[in-house]
Enzyme design. Sequence first.
Site, PDB file in Angstrom:
ATOM      1  CE  LYS A   1      -0.232   3.194   4.768  1.00  0.00           C
ATOM      2  NZ  LYS A   1      -0.127   3.270   6.227  1.00  0.00           N
TER       3      LYS A   1
ATOM      4  CD  GLU B   1      -2.977   5.465   6.769  1.00  0.00           C
ATOM      5  OE1 GLU B   1      -2.984   5.536   5.527  1.00  0.00           O
ATOM      6  OE2 GLU B   1      -2.042   4.936   7.415  1.00  0.00           O
TER       7      GLU B   1
ATOM      8  N   GLY C   1       2.646   2.443  10.780  1.00  0.00           N
ATOM      9  CA  GLY C   1       3.586   3.544  10.627  1.00  0.00           C
ATOM     10  C   GLY C   1       4.288   3.934  11.916  1.00  0.00           C
TER      11      GLY C   1
ATOM     12  CB  SER D   1       5.432  -1.649  12.131  1.00  0.00           C
ATOM     13  OG  SER D   1       5.015  -0.310  12.363  1.00  0.00           O
TER      14      SER D   1
ATOM     15  CD  GLU E   1      -3.332  -2.423   7.321  1.00  0.00           C
ATOM     16  OE1 GLU E   1      -2.328  -2.741   6.670  1.00  0.00           O
ATOM     17  OE2 GLU E   1      -3.863  -1.301   7.247  1.00  0.00           O
TER      18      GLU E   1
ATOM     19  CG  HIS F   1      -5.828   1.834   5.289  1.00  0.00           C
ATOM     20  ND1 HIS F   1      -5.405   2.796   6.190  1.00  0.00           N
ATOM     21  CD2 HIS F   1      -4.780   0.988   5.117  1.00  0.00           C
ATOM     22  CE1 HIS F   1      -4.147   2.514   6.533  1.00  0.00           C
ATOM     23  NE2 HIS F   1      -3.754   1.434   5.903  1.00  0.00           N
TER      24      HIS F   1
ATOM     25  CG  ASN G   1      -1.723   1.234   1.377  1.00  0.00           C
ATOM     26  OD1 ASN G   1      -1.758   2.073   0.475  1.00  0.00           O
ATOM     27  ND2 ASN G   1      -2.391   1.387   2.518  1.00  0.00           N
TER      28      ASN G   1
HETATM   29  P1  13P Z   1       3.159   0.464   7.681  1.00  0.00           P
HETATM   30  O1  13P Z   1       3.668  -0.807   7.068  1.00  0.00           O
HETATM   31  O2  13P Z   1       3.861   1.694   7.157  1.00  0.00           O
HETATM   32  O3  13P Z   1       3.080   0.401   9.172  1.00  0.00           O
HETATM   33  O4  13P Z   1       1.627   0.640   7.167  1.00  0.00           O
HETATM   34  C1  13P Z   1       0.770  -0.424   7.244  1.00  0.00           C
HETATM   35  C2  13P Z   1      -0.451  -0.097   6.470  1.00  0.00           C
HETATM   36  O5  13P Z   1      -1.211   0.781   6.829  1.00  0.00           O
HETATM   37  C3  13P Z   1      -0.699  -0.845   5.229  1.00  0.00           C
HETATM   38  O6  13P Z   1      -1.981  -0.611   4.740  1.00  0.00           O
END
Ligand code: 13P
Length: 252
Positions: free
Chosen positions: A11, A97, A173, A212, A167, A95, A9
């Site tokens: 982003k 976010e 992150g 992560s 997740e 997601h 992803n």
């Molecule tokens: P990270 O791997 O940067 O922690 O993000 C995970 C994520 O949100 C994947 O959709």
Amino acid sequence: MRRPFVAGNWKMHGTRAENADLIEALLLGVPAQPTAEIAVCPPFVYLWEAARQLKASSVSLGAQSVCAESIGAFTGEVSAAMLKDVGCRYVIVGHSERRALYKEDDALVARKFLAAQSQGLTPILCVGESLDERERGQTMQVVSRQLTAVLDLAGIKAMQDAVVAYEPVWAIGTGKNATPAQAQEVHAHIRAEVAARDGKIAAALRILYGGSVKAGNAREIFSMQDVDGGLIGGASLKVDEFLKICAAAQAH
Ligand code: 13P
């Protein structure tokens, strides 16, 4: 046997030039017949170009979100038919976010899931608890609620062509991944929830872990019985890391 799956992803990162380099390096590093299925999910505006570059490769394309509506006056939105048209196979829905920053609730996520499937896209449904919810002992309850919203609207058969990604919000992150045992506990819970409606579908359902994941912790996390791969954020932008993560995903 569930084929492992690793999806990147991206982003809101990248430029045309950076993406082209990243995909070129990825295609050079991916074995002709990789153990794990691999996908990348670039931002909307770069999907078409990525699709052309990935054509005839073993790497699939996914989008990061989709509109719940099919067509019409929805300024700024992108429909499932459009994603299909430019070559997507997958789309991430729900997601954290999107849930937190854009106020997407369970009902909207379920409608997006349906919209994706109506066009033959495979949704990657994200679920997961916040730190606060984990500390209050509400993890399973939150994940069940998020999952049930989709199961109730789409029906259990819809899970035959879907992927779930667990997740935990506190692991995204932050550099602080869930331990393999923590991930396994929630993955087993998700599979049990699905199995309560259909055991066969549950046994075949791929459940990814995200939060992560790095080259250094992927093997350990992916070795858990109910973890079928990963949804990778930051580390998917570094091709060496991402390839190592893909290589760590083994069938079991
Ligand atoms: P990270 O791997 O940067 O922690 O993000 C995970 C994520 O949100 C994947 O959709």
